[in-house]
Design a protein around this motif. Structure first.
Motif, PDB file in Angstrom:
ATOM      1  N   GLU A 119      -9.306 -11.159  -5.640  1.00  5.09           N
ATOM      2  CA  GLU A 119      -8.776 -12.385  -5.056  1.00  5.09           C
ATOM      3  C   GLU A 119      -7.833 -13.098  -6.022  1.00  5.09           C
ATOM      4  OE1 GLU A 119      -9.168 -13.825  -1.988  1.00  5.09           O
ATOM      5  OE2 GLU A 119     -10.238 -12.046  -1.357  1.00  5.09           O
ATOM      6  N   THR A 120      -8.070 -12.934  -7.342  1.00  5.69           N
ATOM      7  CA  THR A 120      -7.257 -13.645  -8.329  1.00  5.69           C
ATOM      8  C   THR A 120      -6.716 -12.672  -9.373  1.00  5.69           C
ATOM      9  OG1 THR A 120      -9.214 -14.104  -9.674  1.00  5.69           O
ATOM     10  CG2 THR A 120      -8.591 -15.784  -8.069  1.00  5.69           C
ATOM     11  N   ALA A 121      -5.613 -13.082 -10.006  1.00 10.85           N
ATOM     12  CA  ALA A 121      -5.019 -12.262 -11.059  1.00 10.85           C
ATOM     13  C   ALA A 121      -4.230 -13.170 -11.993  1.00 10.85           C
ATOM     14  CB  ALA A 121      -4.111 -11.204 -10.468  1.00 10.85           C
ATOM     15  N   ILE A 122      -3.911 -12.655 -13.163  1.00 10.49           N
ATOM     16  CA  ILE A 122      -3.115 -13.383 -14.144  1.00 10.49           C
ATOM     17  C   ILE A 122      -1.642 -13.226 -13.774  1.00 10.49           C
ATOM     18  CG2 ILE A 122      -2.468 -13.421 -16.598  1.00 10.49           C
ATOM     19  CD1 ILE A 122      -5.306 -12.275 -17.147  1.00 10.49           C
ATOM     20  N   VAL A 123      -0.865 -14.308 -14.006  1.00  4.97           N
ATOM     21  CA  VAL A 123       0.576 -14.254 -13.734  1.00  4.97           C
ATOM     22  C   VAL A 123       1.174 -13.080 -14.508  1.00  4.97           C
ATOM     23  CG1 VAL A 123       2.776 -15.459 -14.051  1.00  4.97           C
ATOM     24  CG2 VAL A 123       0.773 -16.727 -13.264  1.00  4.97           C
ATOM     25  N   GLY A 124       1.987 -12.285 -13.812  1.00  9.04           N
ATOM     26  CA  GLY A 124       2.630 -11.131 -14.434  1.00  9.04           C
ATOM     27  C   GLY A 124       1.782  -9.869 -14.420  1.00  9.04           C
ATOM     28  N   GLN A 125       0.511  -9.989 -14.031  1.00  4.95           N
ATOM     29  CA  GLN A 125      -0.369  -8.810 -13.965  1.00  4.95           C
ATOM     30  C   GLN A 125      -0.273  -8.201 -12.557  1.00  4.95           C
ATOM     31  OE1 GLN A 125      -4.606  -9.643 -13.991  1.00  4.95           O
ATOM     32  NE2 GLN A 125      -5.044  -7.726 -15.033  1.00  4.95           N
ATOM     33  N   ALA A 126      -0.182  -6.885 -12.482  1.00  3.39           N
ATOM     34  CA  ALA A 126      -0.079  -6.198 -11.185  1.00  3.39           C
ATOM     35  C   ALA A 126      -1.406  -6.257 -10.436  1.00  3.39           C
ATOM     36  CB  ALA A 126       0.335  -4.750 -11.389  1.00  3.39           C
ATOM     37  N   ILE A 127      -1.310  -6.484  -9.150  1.00  2.71           N
ATOM     38  CA  ILE A 127      -2.486  -6.492  -8.265  1.00  2.71           C
ATOM     39  C   ILE A 127      -2.322  -5.316  -7.299  1.00  2.71           C
ATOM     40  CG2 ILE A 127      -3.782  -7.766  -6.514  1.00  2.71           C
ATOM     41  CD1 ILE A 127      -2.448 -10.326  -7.602  1.00  2.71           C
ATOM     42  N   GLU A 128      -3.345  -4.481  -7.238  1.00  4.06           N
ATOM     43  CA  GLU A 128      -3.319  -3.337  -6.324  1.00  4.06           C
ATOM     44  C   GLU A 128      -3.709  -3.803  -4.921  1.00  4.06           C
ATOM     45  OE1 GLU A 128      -2.284  -0.254  -7.194  1.00  4.06           O
ATOM     46  OE2 GLU A 128      -1.909  -1.091  -9.182  1.00  4.06           O
ATOM     47  N   LEU A 129      -2.911  -3.403  -3.931  1.00  4.96           N
ATOM     48  CA  LEU A 129      -3.171  -3.758  -2.532  1.00  4.96           C
ATOM     49  C   LEU A 129      -3.054  -2.511  -1.663  1.00  4.96           C
ATOM     50  CD1 LEU A 129      -0.922  -6.947  -2.313  1.00  4.96           C
ATOM     51  CD2 LEU A 129      -3.389  -6.903  -2.582  1.00  4.96           C
ATOM     52  N   GLN A 130      -3.601  -2.620  -0.472  1.00 11.10           N
ATOM     53  CA  GLN A 130      -3.455  -1.545   0.507  1.00 11.10           C
ATOM     54  C   GLN A 130      -3.125  -2.156   1.847  1.00 11.10           C
ATOM     55  OE1 GLN A 130      -7.240   0.574   0.169  1.00 11.10           O
ATOM     56  NE2 GLN A 130      -6.130   2.269  -0.771  1.00 11.10           N
ATOM     57  N   LEU A 131      -2.175  -1.555   2.516  1.00  8.18           N
ATOM     58  CA  LEU A 131      -1.827  -1.947   3.864  1.00  8.18           C
ATOM     59  C   LEU A 131      -2.521  -0.955   4.792  1.00  8.18           C
ATOM     60  CD1 LEU A 131      -0.001  -4.063   5.208  1.00  8.18           C
ATOM     61  CD2 LEU A 131       1.764  -2.315   5.334  1.00  8.18           C
ATOM     62  N   ALA A 132      -3.405  -1.453   5.640  1.00  4.80           N
ATOM     63  CA  ALA A 132      -4.133  -0.586   6.572  1.00  4.80           C
ATOM     64  C   ALA A 132      -3.415  -0.616   7.918  1.00  4.80           C
ATOM     65  CB  ALA A 132      -5.569  -1.063   6.722  1.00  4.80           C
ATOM     66  N   VAL A 133      -2.984   0.557   8.381  1.00  3.00           N
ATOM     67  CA  VAL A 133      -2.281   0.677   9.660  1.00  3.00           C
ATOM     68  C   VAL A 133      -3.186   1.476  10.595  1.00  3.00           C
ATOM     69  CG1 VAL A 133      -0.190   1.486  10.814  1.00  3.00           C
ATOM     70  CG2 VAL A 133      -0.070   0.691   8.438  1.00  3.00           C
ATOM     71  N   LYS A 134      -3.609   0.835  11.694  1.00  5.54           N
ATOM     72  CA  LYS A 134      -4.539   1.492  12.630  1.00  5.54           C
ATOM     73  C   LYS A 134      -3.872   1.687  13.987  1.00  5.54           C
ATOM     74  CE  LYS A 134      -9.102   1.324  14.674  1.00  5.54           C
ATOM     75  NZ  LYS A 134     -10.395   0.668  14.766  1.00  5.54           N
ATOM     76  N   ASN A 135      -4.017   2.901  14.530  1.00 10.17           N
ATOM     77  CA  ASN A 135      -3.520   3.214  15.867  1.00 10.17           C
ATOM     78  C   ASN A 135      -4.634   2.869  16.855  1.00 10.17           C
ATOM     79  OD1 ASN A 135      -2.565   4.272  18.253  1.00 10.17           O
ATOM     80  ND2 ASN A 135      -2.251   6.338  17.471  1.00 10.17           N
ATOM     81  N   VAL A 136      -4.443   1.799  17.629  1.00  8.66           N
ATOM     82  CA  VAL A 136      -5.451   1.406  18.618  1.00  8.66           C
ATOM     83  C   VAL A 136      -5.038   1.836  20.032  1.00  8.66           C
ATOM     84  CG1 VAL A 136      -6.402  -0.502  17.271  1.00  8.66           C
ATOM     85  CG2 VAL A 136      -4.462  -0.929  18.780  1.00  8.66           C
ATOM     86  N   GLY A 137      -3.979   2.656  20.122  1.00 16.36           N
ATOM     87  CA  GLY A 137      -3.535   3.183  21.409  1.00 16.36           C
ATOM     88  C   GLY A 137      -4.235   4.487  21.740  1.00 16.36           C
ATOM     89  N   ARG A 138      -3.887   5.073  22.885  1.00 17.88           N
ATOM     90  CA  ARG A 138      -4.525   6.314  23.338  1.00 17.88           C
ATOM     91  C   ARG A 138      -3.751   7.570  22.945  1.00 17.88           C
ATOM     92  NH1 ARG A 138      -1.748   7.897  28.072  1.00 17.88           N
ATOM     93  NH2 ARG A 138      -0.527   6.213  28.934  1.00 17.88           N
ATOM     94  N   ASP A 139      -2.523   7.396  22.416  1.00 14.57           N
ATOM     95  CA  ASP A 139      -1.685   8.540  22.058  1.00 14.57           C
ATOM     96  C   ASP A 139      -1.527   8.662  20.554  1.00 14.57           C
ATOM     97  OD1 ASP A 139      -1.035   9.244  24.734  1.00 14.57           O
ATOM     98  OD2 ASP A 139       0.480   7.667  24.790  1.00 14.57           O
TER      99      ASP A 139
END
Length: 194
Positions: free
Chosen positions: A130-150
């Protein structure tokens, strides 16, 4: 090669969504009593259909000898680009008959029905800290979910950041395939300037 079963073309799937691959098989069976030199190609070059689909793997032609009783399969994979009903051009086989005369035969026609996929996607951000030091890299992930039928193919992902954040490592920008009810995680890292 005179019977219908001696020279035909078939598609692994004929009902597709844009971007979904299907395998095309050209079956050649020498039903004669002697080897034959053959050339197999399409009546119209498959390359002419580039706006409708692309050949992504394999070869769609053959030149060589087929022994008596031998069966040969030529396979290649295509990926449709447009939502249309398309009829593949017929393949042609050229060979010499038992009298040494040049003959040719057309294959059957294969029709593919291609439609637009149902595009329903949910995207959310997953973070480890949730927190980090200024200038320090924060690892993130973008979750992409297919909620369609195809299944969805060749998705392009664009990520923008609020002011004060910059990318330490650019996020992945493409998802090749995303089946229904599946989630793909795209990793990246950001740095805060304040």
């Amino acid at each position: 090669f005179r019977s219908k079963s001696a020279f035909n073309v078939r598609a692994e799937k004929t009902q597709l969504v844009i971007g979904e691959k299907t395998k095309i098989t050209i079956l050649i069976h020498n039903e004669g009593s002697a080897a034959a030199d053959v050339e197999v190609q399409y009546a119209r070059p498959v390359a002419e259909d580039k706006p409708a689909f692309s050949v992504v793997e394999g070869k769609n032609y053959f030149v060589g000898s087929i022994d008596a009783g031998e069966q040969k399969e030529i396979t290649y994979i295509i990926k449709p680009r447009k939502a249309i009903q398309m009829t593949m051009p017929p393949a042609i086989i050229y060979y010499k008959n038992e009298f040494g005369e040049q003959e040719s035969k057309f294959s059957n026609l294969v029709t593919l029905q291609v439609r637009e996929p149902e595009r329903k996607v949910e995207v959310f951000l997953a973070k480890g800290k949730e927190t980090a030091i200024v200038g320090q890299a924060i690892e993130l992930q973008l979750a992409v979910k297919n909620v369609g039928r195809d299944p969805l193919f060749d998705l392009s992902v664009e990520t923008t950041l609020p002011e004060g954040l910059s990318f330490a490592a650019e996020p992945e920008k493409e998802i090749i395939a995303l089946p229904p009810n599946q989630t793909q995680l795209l990793s990246f890292s950001v740095i805060s300037s304040s």
